[in-house]
Design an enzyme around this catalytic site. Structure first.
Site, short mmCIF file in Angstrom:
data_model
loop_
_atom_site.label_atom_id
_atom_site.label_comp_id
_atom_site.label_asym_id
_atom_site.label_seq_id
_atom_site.Cartn_x
_atom_site.Cartn_y
_atom_site.Cartn_z
N ARG A 176 -7.38 0.58 -5.70
CA ARG A 176 -8.02 1.41 -4.69
C ARG A 176 -9.30 0.78 -4.11
NH1 ARG A 176 -3.82 3.52 -4.21
NH2 ARG A 176 -3.28 5.72 -4.44
N GLY A 196 -9.28 -1.10 -1.44
CA GLY A 196 -9.12 -1.25 0.01
C GLY A 196 -8.47 -2.55 0.41
N HIS A 214 1.39 4.27 2.93
CA HIS A 214 1.35 2.92 3.48
C HIS A 214 2.14 2.85 4.79
CE1 HIS A 214 -0.34 0.10 0.34
NE2 HIS A 214 -0.39 1.26 -0.27
N ARG A 215 3.31 3.46 4.81
CA ARG A 215 4.16 3.39 6.00
C ARG A 215 3.52 4.07 7.20
NH1 ARG A 215 8.41 5.15 3.77
NH2 ARG A 215 9.32 3.13 3.26
N ARG A 268 0.85 1.93 8.96
CA ARG A 268 1.24 0.71 9.66
C ARG A 268 1.71 1.01 11.07
NH1 ARG A 268 3.99 -0.20 4.55
NH2 ARG A 268 6.01 0.17 5.51
#
Length: 400
Positions: A232, A234, A271-272, A275
């Site tokens: 975590r 970054g 995450h998806r 993006r």
């Protein structure tokens, strides 16, 4: 065609008056920015801002020859007084073409935010594109006739605007991409310059004069980057930032899927969603195959999960199997990956975890994983032009 940047900041400028944030507190000297305003060949003023006459004087320029004043976006706050002698400011409808007596040709460009962009062609054929704060081009053609010589845009706030222009061929290898509308949401100082350079862009101080079409010193964008850090920290966000101005990226997820694990599915979903939609995802640990093939940039997230898979394949968790060929088999697979990173022609950003700074693992298998990941990180870092350590969301350059 000469362009003088009378200001390079967001509409509120930088520092923002009475703002106590850290970025505003450190925005001094060349880090201070007036609201963005551009003077083209002394004849065209793009965006009328408070104090524009004094800004021109500080830059060694005069506004007496200005024949056209255009606005790119709605200006909030009190009305800006029109300096004596300047023509009335206005905006041109999207798509309309305007030819000035000075020989400049303007075309209003539609954007996806309130405002208008302007394409300016100089008497000598040089071309620049100026986009308003928070704006990206809307309705771009599939392929531009030729790249612009200069693009000025809100690169820090809308990096995907540059990605769209690159995808359409409007930004090429020789295009000078300059970040304007810089506000306190952008990182300060050297961090902003480093982040912009990773995307092939740069920033300049207020008062800078650029000769459109004469820029030859594009940022040195590294081809291989390793981003490491703790949990975590970054590091994944930092890796994604380094490719956000690219129109096409392959996101390589080495963790795969875990059926029935809701927490893991939530992680993948986060995450998806972060993006860009244009990025493609590959769930695989066959990294060498991707690295040796031609294609768009790769974002590999992450090497620690790749190592877990590699150790699974050779049954490295079992002490006896590890001594009876497991160690050698893992060394060979790691060597194959390192060689692929060394020889790749693709742009690669790889993420890994930094371990070994905390509690010593209680088991031999845990200590084995810690040691092998340390060796893997060192081997990959040796092949990368840039290595970053991310701590508390701040990227610290270790190399490059």
């Amino acid at each position: 065609m000469e362009l003088t940047l009378l200001g390079t900041g967001a509409p509120d400028g930088l520092p923002v008056p009475a703002c106590p944030c850290a970025v505003c507190a450190t925005a001094r000297g060349t880090g201070a920015r007036a609201a963005t305003s551009l003077l083209v060949d002394g004849a065209l003023l793009l965006d009328l801002t408070p104090g524009v006459v004094f800004a021109a004087a500080r830059a060694g320029r005069s506004l007496t020859g200005v024949r056209q004043v255009l606005l790119t976006h709605p200006h909030d706050g009190p009305a800006v007084e029109l300096p004596p002698g300047l023509p009335r400011a206005g905006r041109v409808p999207d798509g309309q073409v305007l030819t000035l007596i000075s020989g400049h040709r303007l075309r209003a460009v539609a954007v996806d935010a309130p405002g208008t962009g302007y394409e300016v062609t100089g008497p000598g054929g040089e071309r620049l594109l100026y986009l308003p704060p928070g704006g990206a081009p809307a309705g771009l053609p599939e392929r531009a006739d030729e790249p612009y010589d200069l693009v000025l845009a809100d690169v820090a706030g809308r990096p995907e605007a540059v990605a769209r222009l690159r995808a359409a061929g409007a930004v090429g290898a020789a295009t000078d991409v300059v970040a304007v509308h810089v506000g306190h949401d952008a990182p300060p100082g050297a961090e902003l310059e480093r982040r912009l350079a990773a995307g092939g862009a740069r920033t300049v101080p207020d008062g800078t004069t650029l000769v459109v079409g004469a820029y030859e010193g594009g940022p040195d964008v590294p081809r291989r980057t390793l981003v490491t850090g703790g949990a975590r920290s970054g590091k994944s966000v930092e890796a994604e930032r380094r490719l956000e101005t690219c129109p096409d990226v392959v996101y390589v997820a080495t963790g795969g899927r875990r059926d029935g694990d809701a927490e893991w599915a939530a992680r993948i979903g986060t995450h998806r969603e972060r993006r860009p939609a244009s990025w493609r995802t590959e769930e695989t640990c066959e990294l060498a195959d991707l690295l040796t093939a031609d294609g768009p940039p790769l974002l590999i997230d992450c090497l620690s999960l790749w190592l877990t898979d590699a150790m699974d394949r050779v049954d490295a968790w079992d002490d006896a199997r590890w001594e009876d060929g497991g160690r050698q088999a893992l060394r060979e697979r790691v060597g194959e990956l390192v060689a692929a990173v060394r020889g790749t022609r693709r742009t690669v950003v790889a993420v890994t975890n930094e371990v070994g700074s905390g509690v010593v693992p209680a088991t031999a298998a845990g200590r084995r994983f810690r040691d092998e990941l340390g060796r893997l990180n060192a081997a990959i870092a040796a092949e990368c032009e840039t290595v970053l350590l991310v701590v508390a969301g701040i990227a610290v350059p270790l190399r490059g």
